[in-house]
Design an enzyme around this catalytic site. Structure first.
Site, mmCIF file in Angstrom:
data_model
loop_
_atom_site.group_PDB
_atom_site.id
_atom_site.type_symbol
_atom_site.label_atom_id
_atom_site.label_comp_id
_atom_site.label_asym_id
_atom_site.label_seq_id
_atom_site.Cartn_x
_atom_site.Cartn_y
_atom_site.Cartn_z
ATOM 1 N N CYS A 18 30.068 -0.073 109.882
ATOM 2 C CA CYS A 18 30.626 -1.417 109.762
ATOM 3 C C CYS A 18 31.047 -1.996 111.097
ATOM 4 C CB CYS A 18 31.811 -1.401 108.794
ATOM 5 S SG CYS A 18 31.302 -1.192 107.075
ATOM 6 N N LYS A 21 29.128 -5.166 112.257
ATOM 7 C CA LYS A 21 29.292 -6.459 111.587
ATOM 8 C C LYS A 21 29.520 -7.562 112.612
ATOM 9 C CE LYS A 21 31.777 -6.682 107.777
ATOM 10 N NZ LYS A 21 32.836 -6.516 106.760
ATOM 11 N N ASP A 51 35.880 -12.810 99.834
ATOM 12 C CA ASP A 51 36.137 -11.663 98.970
ATOM 13 C C ASP A 51 35.026 -10.624 99.107
ATOM 14 O OD1 ASP A 51 37.583 -10.170 97.042
ATOM 15 O OD2 ASP A 51 38.159 -12.036 96.048
ATOM 16 N N ASP A 52 35.185 -9.488 98.423
ATOM 17 C CA ASP A 52 34.296 -8.352 98.628
ATOM 18 C C ASP A 52 32.959 -8.472 97.910
ATOM 19 O OD1 ASP A 52 36.068 -6.542 100.236
ATOM 20 O OD2 ASP A 52 37.345 -6.818 98.487
ATOM 21 N N ASP A 69 25.392 -4.455 101.069
ATOM 22 C CA ASP A 69 25.943 -3.963 102.330
ATOM 23 C C ASP A 69 24.956 -2.985 102.956
ATOM 24 O OD1 ASP A 69 27.740 -3.238 104.441
ATOM 25 O OD2 ASP A 69 29.404 -3.713 103.105
ATOM 26 N N GLY A 140 14.202 -1.657 95.257
ATOM 27 C CA GLY A 140 14.654 -2.008 96.590
ATOM 28 C C GLY A 140 13.572 -2.676 97.406
ATOM 29 N N SER A 142 11.756 -2.474 101.632
ATOM 30 C CA SER A 142 11.703 -1.773 102.918
ATOM 31 C C SER A 142 10.846 -2.545 103.904
ATOM 32 C CB SER A 142 11.145 -0.356 102.733
ATOM 33 O OG SER A 142 9.827 -0.400 102.199
#
Length: 349
Positions: A18, A21, A51-52, A69, A140, A142
């Site tokens: 993180c 960021k 917010d998260d 994330d 997902g 890639s």
């Protein structure tokens, strides 16, 4: 090409975890001109208070919690990198009071530099955490990139009336922090090659511990606000609570849980570049005690990868909140401060 066991993932990234960021001040500037149009009435949480996760009401008893994330490596071991990234991504769901239901993988890898076996280990690490959370990685995307990037889109469910926001704290609330600080400092020591084996184990233990108490916190009416402490540091994420709730806050520095080796390195001046960027982003809203040493500032702004839940609750709920953390294995959860009426400002005593 080097043998997989000799590859150091952190050598491929300009930042890590993180800590990579975008700085708070720059992010605010970027988002200031982003238009917000046509918000549906069932969007319970959007971008308005940083917010998260986003929360969308599906019906009277269910709301969808959605987040994403991802980041570059914070450790060299590919399996550990995958575990940390997945734990960090799912934390946003727990911070909203939600229970994860599935995830999608976000994968960017320098295919000309990393063998397939290393990439597989990263994905296996992420999958192991999702299995621990009881959810599948159902898909997902890639791409081929210059730096290794891994993370998740996380989806969860929560009752619409039990969503925990970062902007609904009340004057008089006490602050409880679920995990110890110092992840960024330990990662900086790791990059320098000076982190001990015990320090690495401590960092890995906290960054791969799922913030599952968030589910139980959603059931506590006297828990008024929750967020998780990640890339903007403790002071930065607490400021988001203060700004959203229009309150002032006080934190007792000596009450902060800190990993032992991180405290040692902090006093020796070890820190990440993101720590300084974070501090500049706080402006004049964070006030340290007169004569406080520089390392205390660095610790308050230290970027936490997969950090702990920060809880604002009524004083009479404090024991129940701490008991929930203890029951779930969060032995270092501590009460660190209190909120009060006043303009948004954080005072460290």
């Amino acid at each position: 090409m080097n043998a997989p066991e000799r590859i150091r993932l952190t050598e491929f990234s300009h930042g890590g975890g993180c800590g990579c960021k975008i700085a708070p001040a720059i992010l605010s500037e970027i988002l200031a001109s982003t238009p917000i149009r046509g918000l549906p009435k069932d969007l319970l949480v959007g971008t308005e208070t940083s917010d998260d996760a986003a929360v969308y009401r599906l019906n009277g008893t269910q709301a969808l919690v959605a987040t994403t994330d991802f980041f570059t490596p914070i450790v060299d071991d590919p399996y550990d990198f995958g575990r940390i990234a997945a734990t960090n991504a799912l934390s946003d769901i727990y911070a909203m009071g939600g229970r994860p239901i599935l995830a999608l993988a976000i994968v960017g890898m320098p295919l000309d530099k990393l063998p397939v076996s290393v990439i597989q280990k990263i994905l296996e690490g992420g999958e192991s955490v999702c299995a621990q959370a009881g959810i599948p990685i159902a898909g997902g995307h890639s791409i081929d990139t210059l730096e290794p990037i891994y993370g998740l889109v996380g989806l969860g469910l929560v009752h619409p009336d039990k969503v925990k926001r970062n902007s609904t704290a009340l004057a008089g609330d006490v602050l409880v922090l679920g995990k110890p600080l110092g992840v960024g400092i330990l990662s900086a020591a790791l990059k320098k090659g000076t982190l001990s084996e015990a320090g690495y184990r401590a960092m890995l233990a906290t960054t791969t511990q799922l913030n599952t108490p968030g589910v139980a916190l959603a059931e506590m009416p006297e828990v008024h606000a929750v967020t998780d402490v990640t890339g903007f540091g403790l002071a930065g994420h607490l400021l988001e609570v203060l700004r959203g709730s229009k309150l002032a806050g006080e934190v007792r520095f000596n009450s902060l849980p800190v990993m032992a080796e991180a405290l040692e390195w902090a006093k020796q001046g070890v820190a990440t570049g993101a720590s300084d960027r974070n501090w500049k982003g706080y402006g004049q809203e964070v006030q340290l005690a007169a004569g406080a040493p520089e390392w205390q500032r660095k610790l308050l702004s230290d970027p936490q990868t997969s950090g702990g839940l920060l809880v604002a609750c009524a004083p009479r709920a404090e024991k129940a909140v701490l008991a929930e953390f203890a029951t779930r294995g969060f032995a270092k959860a501590r009460t660190i401060g209190r909120l009060s009426a006043g303009a948004p400002r954080l005072v460290i005593t």
